[in-house]
Design a protein around this motif. Structure first.
Motif, PDB file in Angstrom:
ATOM      1  N   THR A   1       0.957  -1.176  -0.167  1.00 61.18           N
ATOM      2  CA  THR A   1      -0.080  -0.012   0.045  1.00 61.18           C
ATOM      3  C   THR A   1       0.804   1.224   0.172  1.00 61.18           C
ATOM      4  N   VAL A   2       1.952   1.426   0.593  1.00 62.01           N
ATOM      5  CA  VAL A   2       2.802   2.111   0.849  1.00 62.01           C
ATOM      6  C   VAL A   2       3.107   3.160  -0.583  1.00 62.01           C
TER       7      VAL A   2
ATOM      8  N   THR B   1       0.023   5.244  -0.714  1.00 64.37           N
ATOM      9  CA  THR B   1      -0.387   6.222   0.265  1.00 64.37           C
ATOM     10  C   THR B   1       0.818   7.547   0.466  1.00 64.37           C
TER      11      THR B   1
ATOM     12  N   GLY C   1      -4.192   2.842   4.560  1.00 61.84           N
ATOM     13  CA  GLY C   1      -3.924   1.512   5.228  1.00 61.84           C
ATOM     14  C   GLY C   1      -5.025   0.925   6.095  1.00 61.84           C
TER      15      GLY C   1
ATOM     16  N   ASN D   1       0.588   3.345   7.598  1.00 61.78           N
ATOM     17  CA  ASN D   1       0.446   4.062   6.314  1.00 61.78           C
ATOM     18  C   ASN D   1       0.181   5.668   6.687  1.00 61.78           C
TER      19      ASN D   1
END
Length: 301
Positions: free
Chosen positions: A34-35, A38, A71, A188
């Motif tokens: 996900t980073v 985000t 997140g 996140n």
């Protein structure tokens, strides 16, 4: 001297990303993709808020909350939607690409002429790049202290146990799903915060600025572990920051050798691969040394 100061400042700012990924990658044992979504999301929200008149502090908070929301969604998809770990992160990362374009109204937004943390009058009186050193140093110090305090609480210990042994954690009455969601949300959120500060430091936000940043974060973690060896959990958090600074110096050295900035992602991947292989290489060389000694002693006998 300015190049060294710049590397230290950038290392401190990017260390936030390293600490964030340390929470999921090392403690929670969650490979969170996900980073890469985000990080630019935090930057996009922050820059857009500043251009619409928000204060840098409030805009940065928005960036943190935007990252935390990403997140949270990944955590819900994984724990409640039963979507595989990697796929849940990739889905949210992909969705963030469109969200970023919506938020910014285009592929990038500039902060030229806008007030940011780095344009405060006090920093203009300091030597070049000292603003990054001060802001990065204060921010990563505060985050590290807060994370250490959190991990020493009962909730923090439950979080650590969830990553170490989820089966045992559940047998102790710990809701591992909630711990996973908490870890992804907090991690996140810090990623979004890092994106918020990096975008203000660079003076712009771009929808593609998240590409490859997971390698940057992992490099900070791995370099810190390889260089400083066996450490306690709290010491490893500090090692992540030092690893981030070392990584920036390595990139500076590479650029000084004449490589193009277009090669940085390739070089980052190579550095990370070498650092990850180094412990195994050490063990292999140590084993070979033992075997050689054994052969020599047998020949003497």
């Amino acid at each position: 001297m300015s190049l060294i100061t710049s590397s230290i400042g950038q290392g401190l700012l990017w260390a936030i990303l390293g600490v964030a990924l340390f929470l999921t990658f090392r403690i929670l044992d969650f490979p969170d993709m996900t980073v890469e979504g985000t990080f630019p999301l935090g930057a996009a929200v922050t820059v857009t808020a500043i251009t619409h008149g928000a204060s840098p502090l409030l805009a940065t908070l928005y960036g943190f909350l935007a990252g935390a929301a990403g997140g949270l969604i990944t955590g819900l998809l994984y724990t409640k939607g039963k979507i595989p770990i990697l796929l849940a992160g990739i889905l949210v990362m992909t969705a963030c690409l469109s969200v970023n374009l919506r938020v910014m109204g285009g592929s990038n937004v500039s902060l030229i002429g806008k007030k940011t943390f780095f344009s405060v009058a006090f920093f203009q009186t300091l030597p070049k790049y000292f603003d990054s050193v001060i802001i990065g140093g204060l921010t990563i110090s505060m985050i590290t202290i807060l994370v250490v305090v959190f991990l020493e609480t009962e909730l923090g210990q439950a979080f650590i146990v969830t990553g170490d042994n989820p089966i045992m954690a559940r047998s102790q009455g710990i809701n591992t799903d909630n711990m996973t969601i908490l870890g992804l949300t907090l991690s996140n959120g810090l990623v979004g915060l890092c994106g918020a500060l990096i975008s203000q430091s660079n003076g712009y936000a771009d929808s593609n600025m998240g590409i490859g940043i997971i390698v940057v974060a992992l490099a900070s973690i791995i370099i810190g572990e390889v260089v400083f060896g066996e450490l306690t959990l709290n010491q490893r958090l500090v090692a992540v920051t030092l690893g981030s600074i070392i990584y920036r110096f390595v990139l500076l050295l590479v650029l000084q050798l004449g490589f193009s900035t277009n090669d940085l992602n390739l070089i980052s991947a190579i550095i990370l691969a070498l650092c990850m292989m180094l412990p195994n290489l050490r063990n292999s060389l140590h084993l070979n040394g033992i075997l050689r000694k054994g052969l020599v002693s047998n020949e003497k006998e």
